[in-house]
Design a protein around this motif. Structure first.
Motif, PDB file in Angstrom:
ATOM      1  N   GLU A   1       0.825  -1.214   0.000  1.00 12.38           N
ATOM      2  CA  GLU A   1       0.000   0.000   0.000  1.00 12.38           C
ATOM      3  C   GLU A   1       0.859   1.263   0.000  1.00 12.38           C
ATOM      4  OE1 GLU A   1      -2.730  -0.458   3.269  1.00 12.38           O
ATOM      5  OE2 GLU A   1      -3.854  -2.034   2.226  1.00 12.38           O
ATOM      6  N   ALA A   2       2.056   1.155   0.595  1.00 13.43           N
ATOM      7  CA  ALA A   2       2.947   2.305   0.643  1.00 13.43           C
ATOM      8  C   ALA A   2       3.752   2.443  -0.648  1.00 13.43           C
ATOM      9  CB  ALA A   2       3.892   2.181   1.837  1.00 13.43           C
ATOM     10  N   GLY A   3       3.544   1.516  -1.590  1.00  9.55           N
ATOM     11  CA  GLY A   3       4.245   1.593  -2.867  1.00  9.55           C
ATOM     12  C   GLY A   3       5.699   1.153  -2.793  1.00  9.55           C
ATOM     13  N   LEU A   4       6.046   0.386  -1.757  1.00 10.08           N
ATOM     14  CA  LEU A   4       7.422  -0.088  -1.616  1.00 10.08           C
ATOM     15  C   LEU A   4       7.546  -1.506  -2.175  1.00 10.08           C
ATOM     16  CD1 LEU A   4       8.045   1.324   1.955  1.00 10.08           C
ATOM     17  CD2 LEU A   4       9.214   2.046  -0.141  1.00 10.08           C
ATOM     18  N   ARG A   5       8.698  -1.806  -2.775  1.00  8.26           N
ATOM     19  CA  ARG A   5       8.910  -3.122  -3.378  1.00  8.26           C
ATOM     20  C   ARG A   5       9.570  -4.075  -2.374  1.00  8.26           C
ATOM     21  NH1 ARG A   5      12.889  -1.515  -7.712  1.00  8.26           N
ATOM     22  NH2 ARG A   5      13.460  -0.292  -5.876  1.00  8.26           N
ATOM     23  N   VAL A   6       9.075  -5.323  -2.378  1.00  5.83           N
ATOM     24  CA  VAL A   6       9.660  -6.379  -1.539  1.00  5.83           C
ATOM     25  C   VAL A   6      10.279  -7.409  -2.481  1.00  5.83           C
ATOM     26  CG1 VAL A   6       9.148  -8.208   0.136  1.00  5.83           C
ATOM     27  CG2 VAL A   6       7.891  -6.019   0.246  1.00  5.83           C
ATOM     28  N   PRO A   7      11.566  -7.744  -2.349  1.00  7.87           N
ATOM     29  CA  PRO A   7      12.492  -7.329  -1.294  1.00  7.87           C
ATOM     30  C   PRO A   7      13.365  -6.122  -1.667  1.00  7.87           C
ATOM     31  CG  PRO A   7      13.477  -9.103  -2.554  1.00  7.87           C
ATOM     32  CD  PRO A   7      12.157  -8.790  -3.213  1.00  7.87           C
ATOM     33  N   GLU A   8      13.200  -5.558  -2.881  1.00  7.09           N
ATOM     34  CA  GLU A   8      14.151  -4.532  -3.341  1.00  7.09           C
ATOM     35  C   GLU A   8      14.266  -3.380  -2.337  1.00  7.09           C
ATOM     36  OE1 GLU A   8      11.760  -5.888  -5.034  1.00  7.09           O
ATOM     37  OE2 GLU A   8      12.549  -6.694  -6.921  1.00  7.09           O
ATOM     38  N   ASP A   9      13.117  -2.844  -1.874  1.00  6.23           N
ATOM     39  CA  ASP A   9      13.165  -1.746  -0.905  1.00  6.23           C
ATOM     40  C   ASP A   9      13.227  -2.270   0.528  1.00  6.23           C
ATOM     41  OD1 ASP A   9      12.936   0.189  -2.968  1.00  6.23           O
ATOM     42  OD2 ASP A   9      10.776  -0.180  -3.051  1.00  6.23           O
ATOM     43  N   VAL A  10      12.374  -3.235   0.838  1.00  3.91           N
ATOM     44  CA  VAL A  10      12.338  -3.815   2.182  1.00  3.91           C
ATOM     45  C   VAL A  10      12.208  -5.338   2.058  1.00  3.91           C
ATOM     46  CG1 VAL A  10      11.182  -3.809   4.433  1.00  3.91           C
ATOM     47  CG2 VAL A  10      11.107  -1.743   3.006  1.00  3.91           C
ATOM     48  N   ALA A  11      13.151  -6.077   2.607  1.00  2.00           N
ATOM     49  CA  ALA A  11      13.061  -7.541   2.647  1.00  2.00           C
ATOM     50  C   ALA A  11      12.240  -7.937   3.876  1.00  2.00           C
ATOM     51  CB  ALA A  11      14.456  -8.155   2.720  1.00  2.00           C
ATOM     52  N   VAL A  12      11.416  -8.985   3.749  1.00  2.00           N
ATOM     53  CA  VAL A  12      10.520  -9.379   4.843  1.00  2.00           C
ATOM     54  C   VAL A  12      10.682 -10.868   5.149  1.00  2.00           C
ATOM     55  CG1 VAL A  12       8.101  -9.590   5.564  1.00  2.00           C
ATOM     56  CG2 VAL A  12       8.837  -7.583   4.227  1.00  2.00           C
ATOM     57  N   ALA A  13      10.777 -11.191   6.442  1.00  2.00           N
ATOM     58  CA  ALA A  13      10.824 -12.598   6.848  1.00  2.00           C
ATOM     59  C   ALA A  13       9.836 -12.838   7.983  1.00  2.00           C
ATOM     60  CB  ALA A  13      12.237 -12.976   7.298  1.00  2.00           C
ATOM     61  N   GLY A  14       9.307 -14.055   8.050  1.00  2.00           N
ATOM     62  CA  GLY A  14       8.359 -14.428   9.101  1.00  2.00           C
ATOM     63  C   GLY A  14       8.854 -15.604   9.920  1.00  2.00           C
ATOM     64  N   PHE A  15       7.913 -16.295  10.549  1.00  2.00           N
ATOM     65  CA  PHE A  15       8.241 -17.414  11.437  1.00  2.00           C
ATOM     66  C   PHE A  15       7.003 -18.301  11.501  1.00  2.00           C
ATOM     67  CE2 PHE A  15      11.387 -18.234  15.019  1.00  2.00           C
ATOM     68  CZ  PHE A  15      10.860 -19.445  15.433  1.00  2.00           C
ATOM     69  N   ASP A  16       7.112 -19.578  11.174  1.00  2.00           N
ATOM     70  CA  ASP A  16       6.036 -20.587  11.288  1.00  2.00           C
ATOM     71  C   ASP A  16       5.876 -21.422  10.026  1.00  2.00           C
ATOM     72  OD1 ASP A  16       5.271 -20.029  13.880  1.00  2.00           O
ATOM     73  OD2 ASP A  16       3.401 -19.011  13.370  1.00  2.00           O
ATOM     74  N   ASP A  17       6.141 -20.831   8.840  1.00  2.00           N
ATOM     75  CA  ASP A  17       5.932 -21.546   7.570  1.00  2.00           C
ATOM     76  C   ASP A  17       4.498 -22.033   7.417  1.00  2.00           C
ATOM     77  OD1 ASP A  17       6.590 -22.596   5.071  1.00  2.00           O
ATOM     78  OD2 ASP A  17       7.079 -24.558   5.912  1.00  2.00           O
TER      79      ASP A  17
ATOM     80  N   ARG B   1      -2.242  -9.323 -14.977  1.00  2.00           N
ATOM     81  CA  ARG B   1      -2.656  -8.364 -13.963  1.00  2.00           C
ATOM     82  C   ARG B   1      -4.078  -8.679 -13.507  1.00  2.00           C
ATOM     83  NH1 ARG B   1      -2.561  -3.314 -17.380  1.00  2.00           N
ATOM     84  NH2 ARG B   1      -3.398  -4.953 -18.728  1.00  2.00           N
ATOM     85  N   VAL B   2      -4.295  -8.543 -12.190  1.00  4.52           N
ATOM     86  CA  VAL B   2      -5.625  -8.711 -11.600  1.00  4.52           C
ATOM     87  C   VAL B   2      -6.042  -7.353 -11.043  1.00  4.52           C
ATOM     88  CG1 VAL B   2      -6.963  -9.867  -9.789  1.00  4.52           C
ATOM     89  CG2 VAL B   2      -5.142 -11.111 -11.001  1.00  4.52           C
ATOM     90  N   PRO B   3      -7.201  -6.792 -11.415  1.00  6.05           N
ATOM     91  CA  PRO B   3      -8.230  -7.383 -12.275  1.00  6.05           C
ATOM     92  C   PRO B   3      -8.135  -6.981 -13.747  1.00  6.05           C
ATOM     93  CG  PRO B   3      -9.093  -5.398 -11.272  1.00  6.05           C
ATOM     94  CD  PRO B   3      -7.654  -5.502 -10.843  1.00  6.05           C
TER      95      PRO B   3
ATOM     96  N   THR C   1     -11.492  -7.508  -8.094  1.00  5.01           N
ATOM     97  CA  THR C   1     -12.449  -7.243  -9.183  1.00  5.01           C
ATOM     98  C   THR C   1     -12.588  -5.747  -9.460  1.00  5.01           C
ATOM     99  OG1 THR C   1     -14.402  -7.159  -7.731  1.00  5.01           O
ATOM    100  CG2 THR C   1     -13.806  -9.305  -8.633  1.00  5.01           C
ATOM    101  N   LEU C   2     -12.388  -4.913  -8.431  1.00  4.01           N
ATOM    102  CA  LEU C   2     -12.615  -3.472  -8.614  1.00  4.01           C
ATOM    103  C   LEU C   2     -11.342  -2.701  -8.952  1.00  4.01           C
ATOM    104  CD1 LEU C   2     -15.018  -2.721  -5.608  1.00  4.01           C
ATOM    105  CD2 LEU C   2     -15.635  -3.257  -7.969  1.00  4.01           C
ATOM    106  N   GLY C   3     -10.187  -3.289  -8.732  1.00  2.00           N
ATOM    107  CA  GLY C   3      -8.931  -2.559  -8.891  1.00  2.00           C
ATOM    108  C   GLY C   3      -8.706  -1.640  -7.700  1.00  2.00           C
ATOM    109  N   ARG C   4      -7.629  -0.882  -7.768  1.00  2.00           N
ATOM    110  CA  ARG C   4      -7.302   0.016  -6.638  1.00  2.00           C
ATOM    111  C   ARG C   4      -7.989   1.349  -6.785  1.00  2.00           C
ATOM    112  NH1 ARG C   4      -1.309  -0.093  -4.419  1.00  2.00           N
ATOM    113  NH2 ARG C   4      -2.376   1.211  -2.927  1.00  2.00           N
TER     114      ARG C   4
END
Lengths: 335, 335
Positions: free
Chosen positions: A260-276, B264-266, B332-335
């Motif tokens: 939503e903030a328009g940031l690319r993952v992982p290019e701008d911010v890499a993300v990792a979780g826990f649990d698989d 691309r969706v939608p 279905t609606l896009g952003r």
């Protein structure tokens, strides 16, 4: 004439093991095979003789699994593995969702269901070792990080080690402003404390200073909490280059907030979780995470419990550790 | 001196209702309030007198919820609502994961747990009305589409109407090559048949010819099945402009497959699901779906069951329908 498993197997043209798999409700039987076995069962009017078997052993044939929340997919996946492992030993599993409240957990632990079940596998959030001391009666195995080295058998994984490894992976990508999401200061936050310790250790290993502004709390570990924490981090002006979320649902929420903030993952911010959890294998991008061996955790817990039920109930409590691995995917490696 | 709920409420400075919420393990109590109540409970050594209350009524205080798979988030979310609704009436809920096999379901229905529970809420996949006829004993309420107008009380939603509405929404976007994912021809496919019927009806409403090449089967309704079905549709050369997936996990898998194919969706392909699980509110893109009122379904089921347990067990079976709504989002609606 009373028919036996063998008769059903012959009629259906399959092995006794396959009939047993169908009777025990395993998912991994081919639909046409399952249909053939069910037809043979119906024709012979075969009834599995579970009750008699259990009666002979003085059992109810039922064990309970008590978890805080089935909405956290980790617990739903764990439940499936426990059901499978227990069925192989002839137990039906009833699942109790405690909500993670101390009082509700205490009621479960003190055996509200004692007359119903042969034993209990319990993943508490709020309960303390003192709550458990002095309980006797229902055999119990504990899961998770809340109570270890307590008065009951316990299966866990090395949370500090796992968190340290996945944080080291983020460091290895060349990122140094690495955030953590999911910190908790409450008594319930045992997993959070261990994972934060692992995160801190990996930073120290790499000579990166611990920066409190990069550590975001999350009262619960749902997607909405992860998204809110990520938004707060972005709004605070400390621009993280990577983020380690203390579970996968937090990470999936963080992915959404970054999108939503328009940031690319992982290019701008890499993300990792826990649990698989399964969600992370299909998300866009797919999620890098710690994969605890849930099948092994479930099997160890069921076997330890069976050992207590059928064997020595007074032997000292045992601690078992299950393995984990790093599952590295698009959210840190890219496509 | 034995303390009562009222004493705890006074000590903690909260209402009796709040204490009751804490004791019953509800999630939505503020952490600091919960802590204060738990402190008061500990200080007064208060114990909720559930057993006595139940004993007086000749109850065990436990009902069971039997569902095919907790890995399908719909069932995990439903379970949470059932636990909440049941707690308000003083019941603990034990959850039984059947795996959806007919034999395992028959064992549950015929009361393997009869001596354990006051009643059963049951969502069968394979069971037939005949399997249920002639059962007496444990009061039971059925959920889902497998057995309606059968021998037991039933809560469902209008599957045909819901599927028709969401398909009409896709038509309304100007798409005419609309695929369906999740068709099943087995006995277990009751939901699939109803949703396919609604899909077909919406196409007929719009004067769009039904094209079998656009209807993709899925033996199970997990993410992997949705991804595989979407890939097969794309590979087959029938280029869909929209796809209605018969549940949300299928749809999340389809989103992943479309992403991998670079579509691309939608804009290229609009995607809709069914269930409104939490995952779809955080996925990229967020998922348009049918939102059954799960809280209402759970509440109706628990209340109908309570009516049977405490009231007339021989009255004719009742059919109740819960509402649903369209939740329209980015897919279905896009952003």
């Amino acid at each position: 004439m009373r028919h036996r498993l063998k008769d059903v197997a012959e009629r259906a043209g399959v092995s006794v093991k396959t009939v047993s798999n169908v009777v025990n409700g395993y998912a991994h039987v081919r639909p046409d095979t399952r249909a053939r076995v069910e037809e043979a069962i119906a024709e012979l009017n075969y009834r599995p003789n579970l009750s008699a078997r259990n009666l002979r052993k003085g059992r109810t044939g039922v064990i309970a699994l008590a978890v805080p929340e089935l909405d956290i997919p980790y617990f739903a996946e764990l439940a499936r593995h426990v059901v499978t492992a227990a069925a192989e030993l002839g137990w039906t599993v009833l699942i109790d969702q405690t909500g993670g409240g101390r009082e509700q957990e205490r009621v479960v632990a003190s055996g509200i269901t004692e007359h119903l079940i042969d034993g209990l596998i319990f993943s508490p959030l709020a309960l303390t070792a003192e709550d458990l001391t002095g309980l006797d009666g229902t055999p119990m195995v504990l899961l998770g990080e809340r109570v270890d080295h307590g008065p009951a058998d316990h299966v866990g994984i090395d949370n500090v080690g796992a968190a340290r490894e996945i944080t080291a992976h983020l460091v290895g990508l060349g990122r140094s402003r690495i955030a953590a999401i999911g910190a908790q200061r409450t008594a319930e936050g045992a997993s959070a404390r261990l994972r934060l310790a692992g995160y801190g250790a990996a930073l120290a290993d790499a000579g990166i200073a611990y920066d409190e502004r990069l550590v975001a709390p999350a009262a619960a570990w749902h997607r909405a909490d992860g998204a809110a924490a990520m938004r707060a981090l972005l709004a605070s002006g400390v621009r993280p280059e990577a983020v380690f979320c203390f579970n996968d649902t937090l990470a999936l929420g963080a992915l959404r907030a970054l999108h939503e903030a328009g940031l690319r993952v992982p290019e701008d911010v890499a993300v990792a979780g826990f649990d698989d959890i399964e969600d992370g294998r299909f998300s866009v991008p797919t999620l890098s995470t710690i994969a605890p061996d849930k099948e092994r955790i479930a099997r160890l817990a069921v076997e330890m419990l069976a050992g207590r039920i059928d064997g020595d109930r007074t032997a000292p409590a045992r601690e078992l550790s299950a393995p984990y691995r790093l599952a590295l995917r698009e959210s840190t490696l890219g496509r």
